[in-house]
Design an enzyme around this catalytic site. Structure first.
Site, PDB file in Angstrom:
ATOM      1  CE1 TYR A  45       2.707   5.176  -3.238  1.00 55.40           C
ATOM      2  CE2 TYR A  45       1.522   3.348  -4.246  1.00 55.40           C
ATOM      3  CZ  TYR A  45       2.614   3.881  -3.763  1.00 55.40           C
ATOM      4  OH  TYR A  45       3.756   2.930  -3.454  1.00 55.40           O
ATOM      5  N   GLY A  46      -2.694   8.913  -4.079  1.00 53.59           N
ATOM      6  CA  GLY A  46      -3.698   9.411  -4.810  1.00 53.59           C
ATOM      7  C   GLY A  46      -3.781  10.849  -5.210  1.00 53.59           C
ATOM      8  CB  CYS A  88      -3.089   0.484  -2.560  1.00 57.40           C
ATOM      9  SG  CYS A  88      -3.169   2.366  -3.152  1.00 57.40           S
ATOM     10  CG  ASN A  89      -9.466   1.089  -2.842  1.00 59.50           C
ATOM     11  OD1 ASN A  89     -10.626   0.727  -3.236  1.00 59.50           O
ATOM     12  ND2 ASN A  89      -9.183   1.198  -1.991  1.00 59.50           N
ATOM     13  CB  THR A  90      -4.401   5.048  -5.148  1.00 58.80           C
ATOM     14  OG1 THR A  90      -5.498   5.597  -4.357  1.00 58.80           O
ATOM     15  CG2 THR A  90      -4.248   6.115  -6.333  1.00 58.80           C
ATOM     16  CG  ASP A  96      -1.766   1.316   1.460  1.00 57.38           C
ATOM     17  OD1 ASP A  96      -2.241   1.708   0.186  1.00 57.38           O
ATOM     18  OD2 ASP A  96      -1.965   1.967   2.534  1.00 57.38           O
ATOM     19  CB  SER A  97       0.289   4.685  -0.722  1.00 56.72           C
ATOM     20  OG  SER A  97      -0.965   4.794   0.170  1.00 56.72           O
ATOM     21  CB  CYS A 120      -9.102   5.258   0.062  1.00 54.89           C
ATOM     22  SG  CYS A 120      -7.465   5.579   1.072  1.00 54.89           S
ATOM     23  CB  THR A 121      -7.012   0.180   2.017  1.00 60.37           C
ATOM     24  OG1 THR A 121      -5.564   0.772   1.526  1.00 60.37           O
ATOM     25  CG2 THR A 121      -7.354  -0.659   0.876  1.00 60.37           C
ATOM     26  CG  HIS A 122      -4.845   5.421   4.198  1.00 57.20           C
ATOM     27  ND1 HIS A 122      -4.157   4.627   3.011  1.00 57.20           N
ATOM     28  CD2 HIS A 122      -3.548   5.635   5.112  1.00 57.20           C
ATOM     29  CE1 HIS A 122      -2.946   4.702   3.227  1.00 57.20           C
ATOM     30  NE2 HIS A 122      -2.647   5.300   4.394  1.00 57.20           N
ATOM     31  CD  GLU A 159       0.606   6.635   5.339  1.00 62.19           C
ATOM     32  OE1 GLU A 159       1.825   6.509   6.059  1.00 62.19           O
ATOM     33  OE2 GLU A 159      -0.127   5.531   5.110  1.00 62.19           O
TER      34      GLU A 159
HETATM   35  N1  DGL Z   1      -4.592   3.141   0.770  1.00 61.44           N
HETATM   36  C1  DGL Z   1      -4.429   3.830  -0.652  1.00 61.44           C
HETATM   37  C2  DGL Z   1      -5.923   3.578  -1.409  1.00 61.44           C
HETATM   38  O1  DGL Z   1      -6.708   2.447  -1.129  1.00 61.44           O
HETATM   39  C3  DGL Z   1      -4.414   5.246  -0.370  1.00 61.44           C
HETATM   40  C4  DGL Z   1      -3.933   6.196  -1.589  1.00 61.44           C
HETATM   41  C5  DGL Z   1      -3.006   7.067  -1.373  1.00 61.44           C
HETATM   42  O2  DGL Z   1      -1.936   7.230  -0.669  1.00 61.44           O
HETATM   43  O3  DGL Z   1      -3.430   8.357  -1.430  1.00 61.44           O
HETATM   44  O4  DGL Z   1      -6.282   4.321  -2.212  1.00 61.44           O
END
Ligand code: DGL
Length: 262
Positions: A42-43, A73-75, A10-11, A183-185, A151
């Site tokens: 990442y987004g 991570c969805n992104t 993940d990011s 988003c997994t966060h 984060e």
């Molecule tokens: N956990 C990432 C997701 O699911 C976060 C992306 C990001 O870092 O912006 O999209």
């Protein structure tokens, strides 16, 4: 081969929400998790940058001997999974905003989607939305700023509360009955989100679905662990590890967190 670890990346620390579901359903599996927190979020990056980071993480997990990779991570999934599947000879499980179940279950005909800009502007998201949510109202909102605050470990901060109110309250005026966390966060914000939406809006995230899909794929390709041996869970993070350790403080299984340059 079956004893080889499942890799996740993940990011940053958000994908641990997926990892927690995976080890719940697959308690005998070994795992390696990469938190690319140095490059979060990442987004906010371009599709090409997200792809390059996803390649870097994938190659590291392959070097570490993983048998399957979960893009937690969805992104990264929505921008890179197609390329990764074409170019690497390892099974990938991705995660996308759960538009389909939300659209199917909606009674009001309106759903909300909170995700990163990188996800909302991806071709894969556009395709999924067209396919499953064409006939309903879907209010999409970029959760800009949320990932960075998570984060920094500011889960219960006034800044998070304020951003969530700005992003979610307008959706309620459309009478949404489902809110998709894309988003997994964001599952780490569920208590705060519930305070805003109340009982009438069902919050949907994809963690459990990803774990089920991982189990199904491992069984299908006969790479699941059937006999329990000593299980190992290794986490790597490329910044100070405290924030990752804190998000794992409710975990009851043994795990190891290490800082690593990647
Ligand atoms: N956990 C990432 C997701 O699911 C976060 C992306 C990001 O870092 O912006 O999209």
């Amino acid at each position: 081969m079956n004893n080889l670890p499942i890799g996740l990346f993940d990011s940053g620390i958000g994908g641990t929400s997926i990892w927690k579901e995976v080890i719940k359903l697959l308690p005998n599996e070994n795992t390696i998790y990469l938190a690319d927190s140095k490059n979060a979020p990442y987004g906010e990056k371009s599709s090409d940058e997200i792809l390059a980071l996803s390649i870097k993480n994938t190659e590291l997990l392959i070097t570490k001997g993983c048998k399957l990779i979960i893009i937690a991570c969805n992104t990264a999934t929505t921008n890179a999974i197609e390329y990764l599947r074409k170019n690497y000879n390892i099974p990938f499980i991705g995660i996308e905003p759960a538009i389909k179940p939300a659209a199917l279950l909606s009674k009001t005909g309106a759903i909300g989607v909170l995700a990163t800009k990188g996800t909302l502007t991806s071709k894969l998201f556009e395709k999924t939305t067209k396919e499953y949510a064409n006939n309903i109202t879907h209010i999409e909102q970029d959760g800009e700023g949320l990932v960075s605050l998570i984060e920094q470990g500011k889960l219960n901060s006034p800044e998070i509360k304020q951003l969530l109110e700005i992003y979610i309250k307008p959706m309620l005026t459309y009478n949404i009955d489902h809110l998709v966390l894309g988003c997994t966060h964001y599952p780490y914000l569920i208590p705060q989100i519930k305070n805003i939406v109340g009982d009438k809006v069902k919050i949907i995230d994809s963690g459990e679905a990803v774990a089920k899909q991982t189990k199904a794929i491992l069984e299908k390709i006969h790479l699941n662990i059937e006999v329990k041996t000593a299980v190992s869970h290794q986490f790597y993070i490329n910044i100070n590890k405290t924030v990752l350790q804190n998000i794992l403080n409710d975990v009851t299984v043994n795990f190891n967190v290490e800082e690593l340059e990647f």
